[in-house]
Each structure stands twice: as C-alpha cells, then as structure tokens.
Design a protein around this motif. Structure first.
Motif, mmCIF file in Angstrom:
data_model
loop_
_atom_site.group_PDB
_atom_site.id
_atom_site.type_symbol
_atom_site.label_atom_id
_atom_site.label_comp_id
_atom_site.label_asym_id
_atom_site.label_seq_id
_atom_site.Cartn_x
_atom_site.Cartn_y
_atom_site.Cartn_z
ATOM 1 N N VAL A 127 0.847 -1.207 0.000
ATOM 2 C CA VAL A 127 0.000 0.000 0.000
ATOM 3 C C VAL A 127 0.878 1.250 0.000
ATOM 4 O O VAL A 127 0.667 2.211 -0.744
ATOM 5 C CB VAL A 127 -0.949 0.001 1.230
ATOM 6 C CG1 VAL A 127 -1.747 1.298 1.269
ATOM 7 C CG2 VAL A 127 -1.886 -1.190 1.169
ATOM 8 N N LEU A 128 1.939 1.203 0.863
ATOM 9 C CA LEU A 128 2.867 2.345 0.937
ATOM 10 C C LEU A 128 3.514 2.590 -0.431
ATOM 11 O O LEU A 128 3.605 3.722 -0.900
ATOM 12 C CB LEU A 128 3.942 2.066 1.995
ATOM 13 C CG LEU A 128 4.978 3.175 2.177
ATOM 14 C CD1 LEU A 128 4.321 4.446 2.696
ATOM 15 C CD2 LEU A 128 6.085 2.726 3.111
ATOM 16 N N TRP A 129 3.933 1.484 -1.046
ATOM 17 C CA TRP A 129 4.568 1.612 -2.361
ATOM 18 C C TRP A 129 3.614 2.229 -3.368
ATOM 19 O O TRP A 129 4.002 3.102 -4.143
ATOM 20 C CB TRP A 129 5.082 0.251 -2.838
ATOM 21 C CG TRP A 129 5.563 0.314 -4.266
ATOM 22 C CD1 TRP A 129 4.986 -0.260 -5.337
ATOM 23 C CD2 TRP A 129 6.702 1.057 -4.745
ATOM 24 N NE1 TRP A 129 5.682 0.054 -6.490
ATOM 25 C CE2 TRP A 129 6.748 0.868 -6.147
ATOM 26 C CE3 TRP A 129 7.667 1.834 -4.131
ATOM 27 C CZ2 TRP A 129 7.733 1.452 -6.950
ATOM 28 C CZ3 TRP A 129 8.648 2.414 -4.933
ATOM 29 C CH2 TRP A 129 8.673 2.226 -6.326
ATOM 30 N N ASP A 130 2.376 1.796 -3.325
ATOM 31 C CA ASP A 130 1.362 2.367 -4.238
ATOM 32 C C ASP A 130 1.248 3.866 -4.029
ATOM 33 O O ASP A 130 1.174 4.652 -4.978
ATOM 34 C CB ASP A 130 -0.001 1.715 -3.993
ATOM 35 C CG ASP A 130 -0.062 0.306 -4.589
ATOM 36 O OD1 ASP A 130 0.879 -0.022 -5.356
ATOM 37 O OD2 ASP A 130 -1.008 -0.429 -4.268
ATOM 38 N N LYS A 131 1.235 4.272 -2.764
ATOM 39 C CA LYS A 131 1.117 5.703 -2.465
ATOM 40 C C LYS A 131 2.326 6.466 -3.000
ATOM 41 O O LYS A 131 2.191 7.546 -3.585
ATOM 42 C CB LYS A 131 1.011 5.908 -0.953
ATOM 43 C CG LYS A 131 -0.403 5.729 -0.422
ATOM 44 C CD LYS A 131 -0.449 6.159 1.035
ATOM 45 C CE LYS A 131 -1.775 5.808 1.684
ATOM 46 N NZ LYS A 131 -2.815 6.799 1.353
ATOM 47 N N ILE A 132 3.517 5.891 -2.741
ATOM 48 C CA ILE A 132 4.727 6.549 -3.220
ATOM 49 C C ILE A 132 4.679 6.656 -4.747
ATOM 50 O O ILE A 132 4.946 7.708 -5.328
ATOM 51 C CB ILE A 132 5.997 5.780 -2.771
ATOM 52 C CG1 ILE A 132 6.184 5.958 -1.267
ATOM 53 C CG2 ILE A 132 7.229 6.267 -3.531
ATOM 54 C CD1 ILE A 132 7.289 5.114 -0.677
ATOM 55 N N TYR A 133 4.272 5.554 -5.371
ATOM 56 C CA TYR A 133 4.210 5.540 -6.822
ATOM 57 C C TYR A 133 3.240 6.604 -7.326
ATOM 58 O O TYR A 133 3.567 7.413 -8.183
ATOM 59 C CB TYR A 133 3.776 4.149 -7.323
ATOM 60 C CG TYR A 133 3.757 4.067 -8.826
ATOM 61 C CD1 TYR A 133 4.932 3.777 -9.540
ATOM 62 C CD2 TYR A 133 2.582 4.296 -9.545
ATOM 63 C CE1 TYR A 133 4.927 3.734 -10.914
ATOM 64 C CE2 TYR A 133 2.568 4.263 -10.927
ATOM 65 C CZ TYR A 133 3.742 3.968 -11.620
ATOM 66 O OH TYR A 133 3.735 3.937 -12.989
ATOM 67 N N TYR A 134 2.056 6.634 -6.740
ATOM 68 C CA TYR A 134 0.997 7.544 -7.192
ATOM 69 C C TYR A 134 1.370 9.008 -6.955
ATOM 70 O O TYR A 134 1.134 9.874 -7.791
ATOM 71 C CB TYR A 134 -0.309 7.199 -6.482
ATOM 72 C CG TYR A 134 -1.458 8.094 -6.846
ATOM 73 C CD1 TYR A 134 -1.895 8.197 -8.183
ATOM 74 C CD2 TYR A 134 -2.110 8.861 -5.875
ATOM 75 C CE1 TYR A 134 -2.939 9.024 -8.518
ATOM 76 C CE2 TYR A 134 -3.159 9.697 -6.211
ATOM 77 C CZ TYR A 134 -3.563 9.782 -7.541
ATOM 78 O OH TYR A 134 -4.602 10.605 -7.878
ATOM 79 N N ASN A 135 1.993 9.287 -5.778
ATOM 80 C CA ASN A 135 2.306 10.677 -5.433
ATOM 81 C C ASN A 135 3.549 11.214 -6.101
ATOM 82 O O ASN A 135 3.643 12.409 -6.354
ATOM 83 C CB ASN A 135 2.449 10.830 -3.918
ATOM 84 C CG ASN A 135 1.096 10.959 -3.236
ATOM 85 O OD1 ASN A 135 0.471 12.006 -3.302
ATOM 86 N ND2 ASN A 135 0.641 9.876 -2.623
ATOM 87 N N PHE A 136 4.536 10.348 -6.301
ATOM 88 C CA PHE A 136 5.832 10.897 -6.745
ATOM 89 C C PHE A 136 6.294 10.402 -8.111
ATOM 90 O O PHE A 136 6.928 11.135 -8.851
ATOM 91 C CB PHE A 136 6.908 10.595 -5.705
ATOM 92 C CG PHE A 136 6.550 11.116 -4.342
ATOM 93 C CD1 PHE A 136 6.340 12.483 -4.165
ATOM 94 C CD2 PHE A 136 6.389 10.265 -3.265
ATOM 95 C CE1 PHE A 136 5.997 12.980 -2.928
ATOM 96 C CE2 PHE A 136 6.051 10.758 -2.032
ATOM 97 C CZ PHE A 136 5.849 12.119 -1.854
ATOM 98 N N ILE A 137 6.003 9.152 -8.451
ATOM 99 C CA ILE A 137 6.573 8.606 -9.667
ATOM 100 C C ILE A 137 5.629 8.740 -10.862
ATOM 101 O O ILE A 137 6.034 9.141 -11.942
ATOM 102 C CB ILE A 137 6.997 7.131 -9.438
ATOM 103 C CG1 ILE A 137 8.047 7.097 -8.334
ATOM 104 C CG2 ILE A 137 7.557 6.518 -10.733
ATOM 105 C CD1 ILE A 137 8.379 5.737 -7.827
ATOM 106 N N TYR A 138 4.374 8.483 -10.629
ATOM 107 C CA TYR A 138 3.360 8.608 -11.672
ATOM 108 C C TYR A 138 3.386 10.023 -12.256
ATOM 109 O O TYR A 138 3.407 11.008 -11.510
ATOM 110 C CB TYR A 138 1.993 8.283 -11.062
ATOM 111 C CG TYR A 138 0.862 8.290 -12.061
ATOM 112 C CD1 TYR A 138 0.831 7.368 -13.115
ATOM 113 C CD2 TYR A 138 -0.183 9.205 -11.941
ATOM 114 C CE1 TYR A 138 -0.217 7.372 -14.023
ATOM 115 C CE2 TYR A 138 -1.235 9.227 -12.839
ATOM 116 C CZ TYR A 138 -1.247 8.304 -13.885
ATOM 117 O OH TYR A 138 -2.289 8.312 -14.780
ATOM 118 N N GLU A 139 3.434 10.134 -13.542
ATOM 119 C CA GLU A 139 3.502 11.422 -14.247
ATOM 120 C C GLU A 139 4.687 12.276 -13.798
ATOM 121 O O GLU A 139 4.642 13.509 -13.822
ATOM 122 C CB GLU A 139 2.207 12.221 -14.054
ATOM 123 C CG GLU A 139 1.039 11.594 -14.799
ATOM 124 C CD GLU A 139 -0.244 12.429 -14.700
ATOM 125 O OE1 GLU A 139 -0.369 13.163 -13.694
ATOM 126 O OE2 GLU A 139 -1.060 12.337 -15.608
#
Lengths: 241, 231
Positions: B5-17
């Motif tokens: 879940v944490l990884w998803d958040k990191i991905y969504y907030n910082f890496i995505y786009e």
C-alpha cells in the motif's frame, strides 16, 4: 630623529596621563624609559607612532611633523618598528607570512625579496626551523623574537619596545634581551620601556625616569643608577633594585 | 498499512507522471534562494557591522552607525512573512518572477542578523591585532581584510552556519507569494493527489537531509580553518 614638544595626552577628557613631555631622540641612541606603572611610559611610547593621538603638542620624525593630520601616518609607521608586551602575532598566519605580510602589502619588497629577508632575519634569531609553524606552536620567548623580526623586516629607522619581556616566563626573558642587545650593538636607534634594570644599565645611552606623566630625570645609566637626584627616583630605585 | 500500500502511495504521489520533479525543481529553487540570500545577507551584514564599529571609534561615521541601528531594529522587529509580502506586493509590484524578490527579501532580513554575528565576531578579536597591523603601516581597511576579518570569520562560522540552516527552512515562507520552492512543490502534488501526509513528510525529509549534509560540510570547513590552532 624624533623630537617631542609639549606632549599632552588626556583620556576621556578626564585622565591626564601625559603632562607636557619634551624630548629628543637622536640617531643611534638607546633610550630606556623606566617608572612605576601608570606613569605614562607606555602611552608616551605609543604616541611616538600615533597609536595614541596626542591631545596637545608636536611630534617630529625625520623632519616631518607627524601630529599634522595631513601627514601620511601609515608611511611614517613603516619606518618605526614596534614590539608589544603581548607579542600580537597574527595567529591565523604562519611565521613566514607574519613577517612578509606588511613588507609586501606596503610594496617595500616583492614576495621573493620579502621571503629572503625574512629567512635572513630568522637565521639571526635562530628560528629558521619555525618558518612554517603557526604562532600557537611557539613559546612566549620565541613569539617575542618573531615579533622583533616582523618589525625588523620593514627595515625601520627606529625600534620601539613596549615592555617586551613583561609577559614572559622568567626563563625566557634572557633570549629576548639577547636579541635586543644584538640589535643595539648593530647601531639601531631604540626606545625601550621596560622593568629590566640590568638591561637599562648595560645597553642604554640614556635612561629616563617617568612618573605622573612627566620625565623627572634623564641621565646616562651610571649616573642614573649611581647618583640619582630626584627624590621619587630614589624611592623607586630603592624598591626595584 | 502494509508495504505494497505504501509503495502504491509513493508511486501515485511521486513517480506517476513524474510528480517527483515538482519536488526536485522546488528543492533547486529553495537552494538558489537560500544561497542568494545568504550571500546578500553577508554583504549587507558585513557593511552594517563595519558601520557600527566605525561609528563607535570615529565620530565621522556616527550617522552611518545610527542608520545601521535603525535597519537592524526594524528588520529584527517585524516578521519575515510581512517583510516578504511588503517587498513583493508594495515594492516589486511589477515583478514577474518571484524568485529574485524572495532572494532580496530574505537577504535583507538575514543581513540584520548577520550584522550582529559579524559585529560580535570582530569584537571578539583582541585589539592588539588591529594595533599590530596598523603599527606595521597597513591602513584600517587592509588590516581589517587581512588580519581581523579572517580570524573573526573563523570564530563566527558556527553562528553563520546556524543562520544558513534557519534561512534554508525559512524560505518555505516564500510559498505565500507563490515562489515555486520545495514546500510549494509538495503543496502542488497534494493539490493533485489529495494526500497531505506523504507529500508533506517527503518535503520534511528533504529539508532534514539537506540540513544534515550542510552540517557535515560545515564541520569539515571548521576543522580546516582550525589548522593554525594546533600546538
């Protein structure tokens, strides 16, 4: 060489330290100034190169009136070496940099010349091995010998000493006095404020006694110590000898 | 919350786009503003300190001393956020780029604090140093430059480092005039993702890392400068 006329100095409009000094220092003379603390000896010495500005009176050096505000005092100061009680070496610079800073900055010599001159002088006081050291690595006696070298590096016409041995441990006084003696023998004009009566006796051409801002007696050392005339000088000598 | 879940958040907030780029650009601007304003502050502070010290020693500089005191009193007596808004909305009204405005505002502000640091530093140097330099014929300016200031600088380095750290964090205030600095970057991400925790904590961690790195750097510099203290 140095002529002082009617010199007065008052601190904060209240404390009257010098009360009319008249004196002439001639080329080659070694003047030793003695007197109780607070008598104004150091202030007198400091006035000679305007580290204190006189309240009244005139000081002439080599025919130039240095108390005149239009005189370039920085240039005059390069001709008058000064050695302080607290050495005042620059702690952030090496010994060599301490010595060469002013001659190079004042454009008296270029860097190589200044360095050569510094090494010669260090040789004379036996401290060549300290050229790259910092002042904090030296003993008090070594520091004061370096301070003398730093002043000599400017090739001054006169050397002023403000109690040069008073801040030293007793066993280091000798090495500094030896350097001063050698300097005196080389013909340097010197004005020395000190408590070292032995030095005064041996080296001075004239000894001055100052008390309460005035010169109360001046005489060659044999007469000064052997046959003092002033009452306060007699008292003073009775205490210090 | 498990790691995926944490990884998803990191991905969504910082890496995505490539959203992390907002933080990177923000950090760049934060560093630019901090460096610019500390340099400006050191210049202003040095002059204010020299004016104050000259005024104490020489009556000719009395007016400069008084002006320096007024400057220091006003700047230290008002909040930096107000100074920033006054400079931005009242003085540089037509400024298009808010970054130079922020540099000026923080530079003017830290100049007042650095002035007092310099003054204390210069006064911590024994009077005999200036006297010895003058006695060798050097003028006041050269004596200051070559003898007093290098020693004073060494003494004030810890205080100056402290000022740098304070300033680095204080630049986050510039977010109120829409300067794209580090905090603004985090706010911008949050405005897209609606996740305040992770975005703000990321910004906080970046400030912390920079401060720790800088403290290490300062320690190295102090050790280098203390070379002449060794016995």
């Amino acid at each position: 060489m140095i002529t002082v006329r009617n010199l007065h100095k008052t601190f904060n409009n209240k404390i009257h330290v010098l009360k009319g000094i008249d004196y002439t220092v001639k080329q080659g003379e070694k003047i030793v100034v003695v007197g109780p603390s607070g008598s104004g000896k150091s202030t007198f010495l400091r006035c000679l190169k305007l580290l204190e500005v006189p309240t009244e009176g005139e000081i002439w050096f080599d025919g130039r009136l240095i108390t005149d505000p239009r005189t370039n005092i920085n240039e005059i100061r390069t001709h008058m070496g000064m050695v302080f009680q607290q050495f005042n070496l620059f702690p952030h610079l090496t010994i060599l940099q301490n010595i060469t800073l002013a001659p190079v900055e004042m454009k008296l010599m270029d860097k190589t010349e200044a360095k050569e001159r510094a090494m010669q002088l260090l040789e004379r006081v036996g401290l060549t091995d300290k050229a790259q050291a910092y002042p904090a690595q030296l003993s008090g006696g070594q520091k004061q010998r370096i301070a003398i070298v730093r002043a000599l590096a400017m090739n001054p016409k006169v050397m002023l000493f403000d109690e040069p041995t008073s801040a030293l441990d007793p066993e280091m006084v000798g090495e500094v006095l030896a350097v001063m003696k050698e300097l005196a023998d080389s013909g340097m004009t010197m004005v020395v404020v000190t408590h070292e009566m032995g030095f005064a006796r041996e080296i001075a051409t004239k000894v001055l006694f100052m008390d309460e801002g005035m010169i109360l007696e001046e005489a060659p050392p044999t007469e000064f110590f052997g046959n003092p005339k002033n009452e306060r000088l007699k008292e003073f000598l009775a205490k210090v000898l | 919350m498990n790691f995926s879940v944490l990884w998803d958040k990191i991905y969504y907030n910082f890496i995505y786009e490539d959203r992390y780029m907002m933080l990177v650009k923000g950090l760049g601007n934060t560093l630019l503003i901090t460096l610019g304003s500390i340099l400006l502050g050191i210049i202003i502070g040095l002059f204010l300190a020299l004016f104050k010290i000259s005024a104490e020693n020489n009556k000719k500089f009395k007016i400069l001393g008084i002006l320096s005191n007024i400057y220091i009193t006003v700047i230290r007596g008002t909040p930096v956020i107000l100074q920033l808004m006054i400079i931005y909305y009242a003085i540089f009204v037509s400024a298009k780029d808010p970054i130079p405005v922020a540099i000026v505002a923080f530079g003017v502000n830290s100049g007042a604090y650095i002035a007092e640091i310099f003054r204390a530093g210069i006064q911590s140097i024994d009077k005999g140093q200036m006297e010895a330099a003058r006695s060798l014929g050097l003028n006041f300016r050269t004596s200051m430059q070559l003898v007093v200031l290098p020693q004073a600088f060494k003494n004030i380095l810890p205080a100056l480092g402290n000022e740098f750290i304070t300033l680095l964090k204080e630049t986050s205030v510039a977010t109120v005039i829409a300067v794209p600095e580090l905090l603004r970057g985090a706010v911008n991400i949050r405005n897209i993702t609606y996740e305040p925790y992770i975005t703000y904590i990321a910004a906080a961690l970046i400030y912390l890392v920079i401060v720790v790195l800088f403290t290490k750097l300062q320690g190295l510099l102090e050790r280098r400068l203390s070379q002449s203290d060794h016995r």
